[in-house]
Design a protein around this motif. Structure first.
Motif, PDB file in Angstrom:
ATOM      1  N   ASN A 127      -5.113  12.750  17.445  1.00  0.00           N
ATOM      2  CA  ASN A 127      -5.766  13.567  16.419  1.00  0.00           C
ATOM      3  C   ASN A 127      -5.024  13.370  15.102  1.00  0.00           C
ATOM      4  O   ASN A 127      -3.811  13.110  15.085  1.00  0.00           O
ATOM      5  CB  ASN A 127      -5.832  15.038  16.812  1.00  0.00           C
ATOM      6  CG  ASN A 127      -4.468  15.624  17.091  1.00  0.00           C
ATOM      7  OD1 ASN A 127      -3.705  15.898  16.175  1.00  0.00           O
ATOM      8  ND2 ASN A 127      -4.149  15.812  18.369  1.00  0.00           N
ATOM      9  N   PHE A 128      -5.747  13.499  14.006  1.00  0.00           N
ATOM     10  CA  PHE A 128      -5.157  13.237  12.691  1.00  0.00           C
ATOM     11  C   PHE A 128      -6.068  13.803  11.611  1.00  0.00           C
ATOM     12  O   PHE A 128      -7.230  14.138  11.856  1.00  0.00           O
ATOM     13  CB  PHE A 128      -4.951  11.741  12.478  1.00  0.00           C
ATOM     14  CG  PHE A 128      -6.223  10.930  12.609  1.00  0.00           C
ATOM     15  CD1 PHE A 128      -7.024  10.658  11.508  1.00  0.00           C
ATOM     16  CD2 PHE A 128      -6.635  10.459  13.846  1.00  0.00           C
ATOM     17  CE1 PHE A 128      -8.188   9.932  11.633  1.00  0.00           C
ATOM     18  CE2 PHE A 128      -7.806   9.723  13.982  1.00  0.00           C
ATOM     19  CZ  PHE A 128      -8.589   9.458  12.868  1.00  0.00           C
ATOM     20  N   TYR A 129      -5.518  13.883  10.397  1.00  0.00           N
ATOM     21  CA  TYR A 129      -6.286  14.256   9.215  1.00  0.00           C
ATOM     22  C   TYR A 129      -6.548  13.006   8.385  1.00  0.00           C
ATOM     23  O   TYR A 129      -5.773  12.033   8.431  1.00  0.00           O
ATOM     24  CB  TYR A 129      -5.529  15.298   8.387  1.00  0.00           C
ATOM     25  CG  TYR A 129      -5.462  16.650   9.057  1.00  0.00           C
ATOM     26  CD1 TYR A 129      -6.468  17.593   8.868  1.00  0.00           C
ATOM     27  CD2 TYR A 129      -4.387  16.974   9.898  1.00  0.00           C
ATOM     28  CE1 TYR A 129      -6.409  18.837   9.480  1.00  0.00           C
ATOM     29  CE2 TYR A 129      -4.325  18.205  10.518  1.00  0.00           C
ATOM     30  CZ  TYR A 129      -5.347  19.136  10.312  1.00  0.00           C
ATOM     31  OH  TYR A 129      -5.287  20.343  10.940  1.00  0.00           O
ATOM     32  N   SER A 130      -7.642  13.025   7.610  1.00  0.00           N
ATOM     33  CA  SER A 130      -7.987  11.859   6.808  1.00  0.00           C
ATOM     34  C   SER A 130      -8.714  12.288   5.546  1.00  0.00           C
ATOM     35  O   SER A 130      -9.256  13.398   5.459  1.00  0.00           O
ATOM     36  CB  SER A 130      -8.867  10.894   7.611  1.00  0.00           C
ATOM     37  OG  SER A 130     -10.120  11.485   7.908  1.00  0.00           O
ATOM     38  N   LEU A 131      -8.718  11.389   4.579  1.00  0.00           N
ATOM     39  CA  LEU A 131      -9.499  11.546   3.366  1.00  0.00           C
ATOM     40  C   LEU A 131     -10.676  10.580   3.448  1.00  0.00           C
ATOM     41  O   LEU A 131     -10.509   9.426   3.852  1.00  0.00           O
ATOM     42  CB  LEU A 131      -8.655  11.239   2.129  1.00  0.00           C
ATOM     43  CG  LEU A 131      -7.444  12.143   1.878  1.00  0.00           C
ATOM     44  CD1 LEU A 131      -6.671  11.666   0.657  1.00  0.00           C
ATOM     45  CD2 LEU A 131      -7.883  13.601   1.687  1.00  0.00           C
ATOM     46  N   ALA A 132     -11.861  11.043   3.089  1.00  0.00           N
ATOM     47  CA  ALA A 132     -13.048  10.205   3.246  1.00  0.00           C
ATOM     48  C   ALA A 132     -13.967  10.344   2.035  1.00  0.00           C
ATOM     49  O   ALA A 132     -13.953  11.363   1.330  1.00  0.00           O
ATOM     50  CB  ALA A 132     -13.804  10.584   4.513  1.00  0.00           C
ATOM     51  N   MET A 133     -14.771   9.313   1.826  1.00  0.00           N
ATOM     52  CA  MET A 133     -15.797   9.306   0.799  1.00  0.00           C
ATOM     53  C   MET A 133     -17.135   8.993   1.459  1.00  0.00           C
ATOM     54  O   MET A 133     -17.254   8.017   2.204  1.00  0.00           O
ATOM     55  CB  MET A 133     -15.490   8.271  -0.274  1.00  0.00           C
ATOM     56  CG  MET A 133     -16.564   8.145  -1.356  1.00  0.00           C
ATOM     57  SD  MET A 133     -16.694   9.614  -2.404  1.00  0.00           S
ATOM     58  CE  MET A 133     -15.172   9.440  -3.352  1.00  0.00           C
ATOM     59  N   LYS A 134     -18.144   9.833   1.204  1.00  0.00           N
ATOM     60  CA  LYS A 134     -19.483   9.637   1.748  1.00  0.00           C
ATOM     61  C   LYS A 134     -20.456   9.301   0.625  1.00  0.00           C
ATOM     62  O   LYS A 134     -20.310   9.782  -0.500  1.00  0.00           O
ATOM     63  CB  LYS A 134     -19.977  10.906   2.457  1.00  0.00           C
ATOM     64  CG  LYS A 134     -19.238  11.289   3.710  1.00  0.00           C
ATOM     65  CD  LYS A 134     -19.878  12.500   4.363  1.00  0.00           C
ATOM     66  CE  LYS A 134     -21.287  12.201   4.855  1.00  0.00           C
ATOM     67  NZ  LYS A 134     -21.880  13.365   5.567  1.00  0.00           N
ATOM     68  N   TRP A 135     -21.439   8.484   0.941  1.00  0.00           N
ATOM     69  CA  TRP A 135     -22.507   8.216  -0.010  1.00  0.00           C
ATOM     70  C   TRP A 135     -23.849   8.278   0.703  1.00  0.00           C
ATOM     71  O   TRP A 135     -23.953   8.036   1.899  1.00  0.00           O
ATOM     72  CB  TRP A 135     -22.317   6.854  -0.687  1.00  0.00           C
ATOM     73  CG  TRP A 135     -22.580   5.667   0.202  1.00  0.00           C
ATOM     74  CD1 TRP A 135     -23.767   4.988   0.369  1.00  0.00           C
ATOM     75  CD2 TRP A 135     -21.644   5.011   1.071  1.00  0.00           C
ATOM     76  NE1 TRP A 135     -23.624   3.958   1.267  1.00  0.00           N
ATOM     77  CE2 TRP A 135     -22.342   3.943   1.715  1.00  0.00           C
ATOM     78  CE3 TRP A 135     -20.293   5.202   1.365  1.00  0.00           C
ATOM     79  CZ2 TRP A 135     -21.724   3.099   2.631  1.00  0.00           C
ATOM     80  CZ3 TRP A 135     -19.685   4.356   2.278  1.00  0.00           C
ATOM     81  CH2 TRP A 135     -20.396   3.331   2.891  1.00  0.00           C
TER      82      TRP A 135
END
Length: 335
Positions: free
Chosen positions: A250-258
């Motif tokens: 398990n982990f945290y992440s930064l994401a960009m959606k389009w």
């Protein structure tokens, strides 16, 4: 009623022109048809001679309609008008019984048919299906089903999507996975929104068997109208991986959606692309990409043919990288 009276009624009905909405343009043109919707600076007029025509709202002089329409002068509240009457240049009269009201066209944000219960509800979506059966020296079956739907009312927007893929060769299953996602957007302004989303993926073949993601973050809606939509969102995600052998990460992440779609050639063709790219904050993976791009061709008002390419990458997982590319062609329905 006598035959002569019946004949007179029939002739009168035949001579009476069919009711139609009318739009007067500032350059002197007069267009007749049926007003479908006004949104994003475009008035969509359905005509028997040219199909759906998108008119620049700034070039409209005035208009009239015998339909009951919801007229919104801001993004969240509206007035249900029994009909619209032509007025002076740059204005229209909203007819509501004995209290008609004339407003500036420039003050109007949206015009639409009111919906039952939630009058300003807009709901759209599509279901795409691709099937491929091959019976030869090598037998193969290929199924791909996916759906996407969006509903909006007031400041809220609900989005749901899902997909199921299955491939087999000579009764050996090589691909078997499905996914589902739900996102809820709360618009802070007309463009800015805050999103919360849940996503679950299940794969019965790959080592990475389950993925669960919860995320939240701000987004920006560049436009959303009858001719298409484009939005970007940034998310902070919490993701859980479960592997086929029972291992977990398990982990945290930064994401960009389009999410982008555009209608072309009188709304007969739709180009679309959507997806997400993310960078984990821990050392579980290097990056992840889940994207699709495609075309839909409308055969009728509700049926379409589609071509689509999908890419799914998870680089730097525990055992091996996941890298899938999938091309499909099929048919679908839209609303």
């Amino acid at each position: 009623m006598s035959p002569r009276a019946l004949l007179c009624v029939a002739l009168a009905a035949a001579c009476t022109p069919a009711l139609a909405d009318t739009v007067w343009m500032k350059n002197g043109d007069k267009l007749s048809g049926k007003i479908k919707v006004f949104d994003g600076g475009k008035l969509l007029l359905e005509t028997p001679y040219g199909g759906s025509i998108a008119l620049d709202w700034k070039q409209v002089k005035t208009l009239e309609s015998d339909q009951e329409l919801l007229v919104k002068q801001d993004a969240y509240t509206g007035e249900k008008a029994k009909s619209l009457h032509a007025a002076d240049n740059g204005k229209v009269t909203l007819a509501n019984g004995e209290t008609p009201r004339t407003v500036e066209l420039a003050s109007i944000q949206q015009i639409m048919k009111p919906k039952p219960v939630v009058e300003d509800l807009t709901w759209k979506g599509n279901v795409d299906l691709a099937l491929d059966y091959k019976r030869a020296e090598t037998n193969s079956d290929d199924y791909d089903i996916d759906f996407k739907t969006t509903a909006r009312h007031g400041r809220w927007r609900h989005q749901a999507e899902g997909e199921y893929n299955r491939e087999s060769k000579d009764d050996v299953t090589t691909t078997n996975n499905w996914s589902a996602e739900y996102a809820l957007d709360r618009f802070i302004t007309e463009k800015w929104f805050w999103q919360g989303r849940l996503e679950y993926k299940r794969d019965h073949i790959e080592d990475l068997a389950r993925q669960r993601t919860v995320g939240t973050g701000p987004g920006y809606q560049f436009w959303d109208n009858e001719l298409g939509a484009f939005s970007l969102g940034s998310l902070i995600n919490r993701t859980d991986y479960e592997y086929a052998d029972g291992g977990k990460d398990n982990f945290y992440s930064l994401a960009m959606k389009w999410d982008y779609n555009r209608y072309l050639i009188g709304k007969r063709v739709e180009f679309f692309t959507n997806g997400e790219v993310g960078k984990p904050l821990g050392g579980v993976a290097e990056y992840a990409l889940d994207a699709e791009v495609g075309l839909r061709y409308k055969v009728t008002e509700w049926a379409s043919l589609n071509l689509k390419a999908e890419k799914d990458i998870i680089s730097g997982t525990r055992d091996s990288d996941l890298d899938k590319t999938r091309y499909t062609a099929g048919f679908g329905v839209a609303w």
